[in-house]
Structures are given as C-alpha cells and as structure tokens.
Scaffold this motif. Structure first.
Motif, PDB file in Angstrom:
ATOM      1  N   ALA A 231       0.961  -1.215  -0.107  1.00 40.26           N
ATOM      2  CA  ALA A 231      -0.133   0.103   0.005  1.00 40.26           C
ATOM      3  C   ALA A 231       0.908   1.153   0.166  1.00 40.26           C
ATOM      4  O   ALA A 231       0.534   2.154  -0.444  1.00 40.26           O
ATOM      5  N   ALA A 232       1.893   1.100   0.585  1.00 43.84           N
ATOM      6  CA  ALA A 232       2.770   2.230   0.648  1.00 43.84           C
ATOM      7  C   ALA A 232       3.663   2.451  -0.504  1.00 43.84           C
ATOM      8  O   ALA A 232       4.002   3.762  -0.808  1.00 43.84           O
ATOM      9  N   LEU A 233       3.808   1.522  -1.418  1.00 41.01           N
ATOM     10  CA  LEU A 233       4.358   1.601  -2.629  1.00 41.01           C
ATOM     11  C   LEU A 233       3.574   1.835  -3.746  1.00 41.01           C
ATOM     12  O   LEU A 233       4.011   2.711  -4.858  1.00 41.01           O
ATOM     13  N   MET A 234       2.222   1.479  -3.729  1.00 43.35           N
ATOM     14  CA  MET A 234       1.412   1.453  -5.132  1.00 43.35           C
ATOM     15  C   MET A 234       0.722   2.577  -5.022  1.00 43.35           C
ATOM     16  O   MET A 234       0.327   3.439  -4.061  1.00 43.35           O
ATOM     17  N   ASP A 235       0.642   3.144  -6.247  1.00 44.02           N
ATOM     18  CA  ASP A 235      -0.115   4.483  -6.556  1.00 44.02           C
ATOM     19  C   ASP A 235      -1.630   4.550  -6.096  1.00 44.02           C
ATOM     20  O   ASP A 235      -2.115   3.295  -6.546  1.00 44.02           O
ATOM     21  N   PRO A 236      -2.330   5.155  -5.342  1.00 46.73           N
ATOM     22  CA  PRO A 236      -3.777   5.162  -4.672  1.00 46.73           C
ATOM     23  C   PRO A 236      -4.540   4.938  -5.670  1.00 46.73           C
ATOM     24  O   PRO A 236      -5.642   3.913  -5.443  1.00 46.73           O
ATOM     25  N   PHE A 237      -4.527   5.680  -6.895  1.00 48.89           N
ATOM     26  CA  PHE A 237      -5.578   5.435  -7.924  1.00 48.89           C
ATOM     27  C   PHE A 237      -5.661   4.144  -8.578  1.00 48.89           C
ATOM     28  O   PHE A 237      -6.546   3.419  -8.778  1.00 48.89           O
ATOM     29  N   VAL A 238      -4.288   3.614  -8.898  1.00 46.25           N
ATOM     30  CA  VAL A 238      -4.127   2.276  -9.421  1.00 46.25           C
ATOM     31  C   VAL A 238      -4.666   1.143  -8.648  1.00 46.25           C
ATOM     32  O   VAL A 238      -5.579   0.344  -8.813  1.00 46.25           O
ATOM     33  N   ALA A 239      -4.338   1.325  -7.380  1.00 44.14           N
ATOM     34  CA  ALA A 239      -4.837   0.448  -6.291  1.00 44.14           C
ATOM     35  C   ALA A 239      -6.459   0.378  -6.185  1.00 44.14           C
ATOM     36  O   ALA A 239      -6.974  -0.695  -5.977  1.00 44.14           O
ATOM     37  N   ASN A 240      -6.982   1.696  -6.404  1.00 45.35           N
ATOM     38  CA  ASN A 240      -8.491   1.780  -6.236  1.00 45.35           C
ATOM     39  C   ASN A 240      -9.128   1.120  -7.504  1.00 45.35           C
ATOM     40  O   ASN A 240     -10.370   0.431  -7.642  1.00 45.35           O
ATOM     41  N   VAL A 241      -8.654   1.314  -8.570  1.00 45.57           N
ATOM     42  CA  VAL A 241      -9.032   0.770  -9.917  1.00 45.57           C
ATOM     43  C   VAL A 241      -9.010  -1.024  -9.907  1.00 45.57           C
ATOM     44  O   VAL A 241     -10.030  -1.477 -10.369  1.00 45.57           O
ATOM     45  N   PHE A 242      -8.116  -1.308  -9.416  1.00 42.29           N
ATOM     46  CA  PHE A 242      -8.247  -3.001  -9.250  1.00 42.29           C
ATOM     47  C   PHE A 242      -9.073  -3.584  -8.234  1.00 42.29           C
ATOM     48  O   PHE A 242      -9.741  -4.597  -8.372  1.00 42.29           O
ATOM     49  N   PHE A 243      -9.150  -2.899  -7.259  1.00 41.25           N
ATOM     50  CA  PHE A 243      -9.910  -3.277  -6.199  1.00 41.25           C
ATOM     51  C   PHE A 243     -11.437  -3.109  -6.810  1.00 41.25           C
ATOM     52  O   PHE A 243     -12.344  -4.044  -6.493  1.00 41.25           O
ATOM     53  N   ALA A 244     -11.826  -2.243  -7.337  1.00 40.96           N
ATOM     54  CA  ALA A 244     -13.104  -1.809  -7.910  1.00 40.96           C
ATOM     55  C   ALA A 244     -13.425  -3.171  -8.954  1.00 40.96           C
ATOM     56  O   ALA A 244     -14.609  -3.558  -8.870  1.00 40.96           O
ATOM     57  N   LEU A 245     -12.462  -3.362  -9.806  1.00 40.89           N
ATOM     58  CA  LEU A 245     -12.786  -4.414 -10.846  1.00 40.89           C
ATOM     59  C   LEU A 245     -12.932  -5.639 -10.074  1.00 40.89           C
ATOM     60  O   LEU A 245     -13.776  -6.560 -10.424  1.00 40.89           O
ATOM     61  N   PHE A 246     -12.346  -5.987  -9.029  1.00 41.75           N
ATOM     62  CA  PHE A 246     -12.563  -7.116  -8.006  1.00 41.75           C
ATOM     63  C   PHE A 246     -13.972  -7.311  -7.658  1.00 41.75           C
ATOM     64  O   PHE A 246     -14.609  -8.332  -7.514  1.00 41.75           O
ATOM     65  N   LEU A 247     -14.147  -6.032  -6.940  1.00 43.89           N
ATOM     66  CA  LEU A 247     -15.484  -5.882  -6.416  1.00 43.89           C
ATOM     67  C   LEU A 247     -16.730  -6.108  -7.230  1.00 43.89           C
ATOM     68  O   LEU A 247     -17.803  -6.677  -7.161  1.00 43.89           O
ATOM     69  N   ALA A 248     -16.519  -5.488  -8.493  1.00 43.37           N
ATOM     70  CA  ALA A 248     -17.472  -5.964  -9.516  1.00 43.37           C
ATOM     71  C   ALA A 248     -17.686  -7.383  -9.831  1.00 43.37           C
ATOM     72  O   ALA A 248     -19.000  -7.754 -10.051  1.00 43.37           O
TER      73      ALA A 248
END
Length: 264
Positions: A231-248
């Motif tokens: 989490a400290a290394l990853m770009d926050p927006f990129v992390a949100n996009v991947f998480f949103a795809l998984f939740l979808a």
C-alpha cells in the motif's frame, strides 16, 4: 445439510479456507478493510455457507488480521489513535444492532443488500482522491462526525460481516480529508473492537463457524503485513481501480446467485 448447518469438514474445505484467508489478508493490508468483501462471498460461493453464517464467520476472522494490519501501519506512523477510539466506541453499539438485524432479515434480502453495498463501494473508489499528506484535526465537529460514522459502520459490520473499512476508509478521505494511509491504518484499528462486539452477538445467535473463522483468520495474518507494505508503494488510484474491478466481479457473482436460488 440444512442451510444453517456448518459445512462438513474436508481437506478441500480446509484448503479453500486457507486460500480465502490469504487473499483476504492481502486485501486487508492493502486497502485497510477487514477482508469481509472477500470472505463472505467466497464462503457462500465456494463452500456453500448461507449468508448469515458467512457474515458471522467473516466477522470473527477479521479480528486477528486487523490486529496484524494495525501493527504494520503503526510502523509507518499511519494510525490516528484517538479518532480510531472514537470510531470504535460507537461502532461497538452499531455492531450489536447489525447482528440483531442479521438474524431477522431474509437470505434474499441479505444477498441483494450485499450486492448493493458493493455497488456503492465501487462508485466511492472512483470518487475518492487519495492524498498522502493530509492529517486529521480533532474538534467538536469532527469528533461528532467520527462518532456518527462509527455507529453506521458498526451496523454495516454486524449486518454484512465486514469490518467496516470499506465505509471508514473512503469516508475519512472524502469527508475528513485524511491521507489514504492514515485512513487505512485508523480503519483497521477501529474495526477490532467492532468485530469482537459483532462476533459476540453472532455467537449468541449461532451464526459463526469457529473452525472456518480460525482457518481464514490465521491464514490472513500471514499476508496482511505484505499488503500494508504494498500500500505504501502502490499509486493510490491504481490500487482503487484494481479493487473496484475485483468487487465488480464479486457483485455480479452474488447477484447471479441471489437471482437463481430462492433464499429463506
């Protein structure tokens, strides 16, 4: 096997619980959530749990993984201790009401409620504009807001079997202007007493599979710290996009299941 009976033990089920825990722990550390968005649907879809028992088992499994996550974020000085205590104080009461509702709502209503909950989360992930610099200034206004947020989060935790991080993290960022890392660390801390309170209520109502919860929670502890580091290394927006795809994906699977089977 009845809908409310715990699933029979087998090597396959043990492996599945461990796999679910590994995935949930990684996401818990990465996004500051309890992992219920992984645990609940996977217990239902892979192991045939009914929604009530899946939610109760998930909430119990969240306790150890959240503790490991807090320790990991604390190493980065990314935990707001006093706001977390305010959130937790009211969330404990909300969790009791949520578990009371859990025992009274229909299976179909719970499944569709979970799908709706995930849909809201997906939208919020794209609305949030993460910041790594912002802190949280305590005042009477922010204190009251945190108390209300904790109450709502507790109800969600008890009802849906999630630790509440999916509500707390984006709300702290959007409504309180907190950095994404501090929001995640604070969320993990506040959900520990919330999950304990909700689990106590679920145990009284026999909505917890303790063996599955121990397997999932124990496995999750091995990957939570890794998620926090990423989490400290990853770009926050990129992390949100991947998480949103998984939740979808999860939301679609749960919607199909709710449509194809008549729930009690």
């Amino acid at each position: 096997m009845t809908a409310d009976a715990p699933p029979a033990r087998s090597g396959r089920r043990v492996v599945a619980c461990v796999g679910i825990g590994l995935a949930a722990g990684l996401l818990s550390g990465l996004f500051g959530v309890g992992g219920g968005t992984v645990i609940v649907p996977m217990l239902v879809l892979l192991l045939g749990f009914d929604q009530r028992r899946a939610a109760g088992t998930s909430l119990a499994a969240i306790v150890p993984m959240a503790a490991v996550g807090v320790a990991s974020y604390a190493l980065h000085d990314a935990v707001a201790w006093i706001p977390a205590l305010i959130l937790a104080a009211t969330a404990v009461f909300g969790a009791q009401f949520g578990t009371w509702l859990l025992a009274r709502l229909s299976q179909r209503a719970l499944r569709w409620g979970f799908v709706g909950f995930l849909a809201v989360v997906i939208v919020m992930l794209f609305v949030v504009v993460p910041s790594r610099d912002a802190g949280l200034e305590l005042s009477w206004v922010t204190g009251a807001g945190l108390a209300f947020l904790g109450l709502v989060t507790g109800v969600v935790a008890g009802l849906l079997g999630v630790g509440g991080g999916i509500v707390v993290v984006p709300t702290l960022m959007i409504g309180f202007g907190v950095s994404d890392l501090v929001a995640k660390g604070t969320s993990l801390l506040m959900m520990i007493p919330t999950a304990i309170s909700g689990t106590a209520g679920n145990l009284r109502r026999h909505n917890v599979d303790l063996v599955a919860a121990a397997l999932v929670g124990g496995a999750a502890c091995t990957t939570t710290a890794l998620g926090a580091w990423l989490a400290a290394l990853m770009d926050p927006f990129v992390a949100n996009v991947f998480f949103a795809l998984f939740l979808a994906y999860v939301a679609v699977q749960m919607a199909l299941k709710a449509s194809s089977r008549r729930a009690r």
